[in-house]
Design a protein around this motif. Sequence first.
Motif: not given
Length: 393
Positions: A29-33, A62-68, A95-101
């Motif tokens: 999921l981490l890599f897909l997101l 957690l996933l969004v935090a790791d992407i950030e 940028r992607r993390a902010a978008e996902l949030r």
Amino acid sequence: MRRIGDGVLAVPRAVALVSDPSAWRYVSLLFLLRRKDLAFVSVWNPTFLEILLSNLGDWWKLLVADIETGRISCAAGLERDIQRACQRRLKAGRRRAAELRSIFGAWRGRSPRERDGRGRTLYEALWPKLRVISCWADASAESPAGRLKLLFPHVDVQPKGLLSTEGFVSFPVGGSGSAVLSTRSHFFEFIEPSERGGRVRLAHELSRGCRYEVVMTTGGGLYRYCTHDVVEVTGAWGGTPTIRFVGRADMVSDMFGEKLAEEHVRSAVEETLRRRQISSDFWMVAPERLRDGSGFYALFIQRAAGKEASCAGRILARAAEEIEAVMRGNPQYLHCIRLGQLHPLRVFLIAERASEDYLSSCVERGQRLGNIKPPALDRRTGWTAVFRGELLP
């Protein structure tokens, strides 16, 4: 070729080697997101993708935090060499993390199927460029593939053709959902059912709406190999037959000599559920043994989400009687019933997580997660101890 493949894969090959199921799902999921540009998804079992996505509700923060940060927070479940290989592919994506949030915040407390102002479901908002999901969509996979279409209404859920270890039997064409016979790859023959004479037909002799068992002679020299796959002819494409997978001719359950065939059971259950308008997220039939040495078959079923359960037991009990009547059309099964070796079909009403528990149990029994097919008839016993629910009287 491997380097080229690695350049277009959203999830690194190393993730396939993760042994811990929970860690594997998290990292996948981490890599897909991370990939807003995800365009194509290929899985075998549609339930496999459905379950993977269901974890987003618990893990998205957690996933969004790791992407950030570009890190993997669930490292405890990862082997060190795999973690290093995955870490090399990760970069901080603020940028992607902010978008996902923003996206997850907009769907907080809502169903993933609900649409936003632009008509998108949650998953379409996460992956706006996704166009095709390739998966099994015939036989018992038809219902879970339909559920994927509800999650991705703007995406083409493309049924895979019929593939086996020995070779391609058919492959999908266009967006019609049809799979055309792979006549330029191998030579095919088709066996009619015994009630229609059991004759062998060639591709140009097939009749629309009829079912056949596939015999393959491959370009590599495998001669007249009976695959035991049963297909139904759905039409033609450019003069070549189009087919859909129906079931396995060699999938027969036989505890006491009853010889129940998967195709017979699937037809009985599907017709009964359709006639009684019973929607389900999961169902299968499997045998159970009793302490006195006898046994019975059970219909394991989880009703579709959101359906009223107040009278489910009574409705399913009536459905079981109708399915049992069809199953008794098999003289061997009827003989076992009369001898007392088998008792009539019963219903096990599953409360929750049927598909996930089925997949987990299959993995524990030695099957590879990605290759587990949606069941109609499972010859193994012991499923009453696997599923969460109750065996109805």
